[in-house]
Design an enzyme around this catalytic site. Structure first.
Site, mmCIF file in Angstrom:
data_model
loop_
_atom_site.group_PDB
_atom_site.id
_atom_site.type_symbol
_atom_site.label_atom_id
_atom_site.label_comp_id
_atom_site.label_asym_id
_atom_site.label_seq_id
_atom_site.Cartn_x
_atom_site.Cartn_y
_atom_site.Cartn_z
ATOM 1 N N HIS A 141 -8.462 -1.934 1.297
ATOM 2 C CA HIS A 141 -7.238 -2.606 0.857
ATOM 3 C C HIS A 141 -6.270 -2.683 2.033
ATOM 4 C CE1 HIS A 141 -7.584 -2.242 -3.741
ATOM 5 N NE2 HIS A 141 -8.760 -1.959 -3.221
ATOM 6 N N HIS A 151 -7.011 2.597 1.273
ATOM 7 C CA HIS A 151 -6.418 1.728 2.304
ATOM 8 C C HIS A 151 -6.802 2.093 3.736
ATOM 9 C CE1 HIS A 151 -3.522 4.948 2.989
ATOM 10 N NE2 HIS A 151 -3.034 4.834 1.756
ATOM 11 N N GLU A 163 0.876 -1.177 0.000
ATOM 12 C CA GLU A 163 0.000 0.000 0.000
ATOM 13 C C GLU A 163 0.905 1.216 0.000
ATOM 14 O OE1 GLU A 163 -3.124 -0.148 -0.508
ATOM 15 O OE2 GLU A 163 -3.363 -2.304 -0.181
#
EC number: 2.7.7.7
Length: 252
Positions: free
Chosen positions: A152, A57, A9
């Site tokens: 995510h 994220h 990420e």
């Protein structure tokens, strides 16, 4: 065979524009099975994430303040990845960011440390042309449970991708893999025997059995209109033997 399923990420989409990695998740596969030897880090990127990235994220800038810099754990990461095949979805993105992090600390590019890099997005596009091939789409298509994926996350996504990759590459060798496991388990309590020390007898067919076999072949040849391959080869071999017997040599 050691494979590492990897995901990252980041603070944004451009490594060259100054965006940095904030999370790394790695899942180890040994002979296509999860080993449990995973690697997971959050990093302090030294900059804030873009708003669009935060929506993807959900990792806040405040959460990352006390996390290590990439440089502080780079050697541990490289030692973990050493020699393995990396499995990455949209590999160009993650590899680009990892290469930038390595460049910033004076290390060579990622490919010099690993055994190879496989891009599951490229694989999926070949297997499912014209279809959506995001990780979520592949999970749905291949029956991988991604119900816990609301945002995510590098480690969660790597775990999902490991299942997706195994399903995408399983194919018809699944039965062979399962059978191999079953044989290995069944044979665990038995002693292996070296058959080379036994003098095994050779049992030749009797004249009656040879005649019955010849009759079956003749019936098959008749049903095929005299076009059976084995009789053609037998005739050719007989002709060659005859030529050899009379000293006839064919020159082409």
């Amino acid at each position: 065979m050691r494979q590492i399923v990897l995901d990252t990420e980041t603070t944004g989409l451009s490594a060259e524009g100054g965006d940095r990695i904030i999370e790394l998740g790695c899942v180890e596969l040994l002979n296509r099975k999860l080993s449990g030897n995973n690697l997971h880090f959050y990093f302090n990127p030294g900059r804030d994430s873009h708003e669009d990235a935060l929506r993807v994220h959900g990792i806040s800038n405040e959460f990352l303040r006390d996390k290590p810099k990439f440089a502080e754990v780079a050697q541990e990461i490289l030692a973990y990845l050493q020699g393995a095949e990396l499995i990455i979805h949209n590999a160009a993105f993650d590899v680009g960011f990892l290469n930038k992090e390595l460049e910033l600390i004076g290390k060579p590019a990622l490919h010099t440390f690993v055994g190879g890099i496989t891009d599951t997005l490229a694989m999926a596009k070949e297997l499912y042309p014209g279809k959506r091939n995001s990780l979520d789409a592949l999970c749905d298509r291949l029956g991988v449970d991604n119900s816990g994926r609301t945002l995510h996350g590098a480690l969660l996504d790597a775990e999902l991708l490991a299942d997706v990759y195994i399903n995408m590459t399983r194919g018809q060798d699944a039965l062979l893999i399962d059978a191999g496991d079953a044989v290995e388990q069944a044979g665990a309590g038995f002693e292996r025997i070296d058959l080379s020390r036994f003098d095994l007898p050779v049992l030749h067919a009797s004249e009656q059995e040879l005649a019955a076999h010849g009759d079956v072949l003749a019936q098959i040849d008749k049903a095929c209109g005299g076009k059976t391959v084995w009789l053609q080869r037998v005739d050719a071999a007989s002709a060659q033997d005859a030529h050899s017997s009379y000293g006839i040599i064919s020159v082409s």
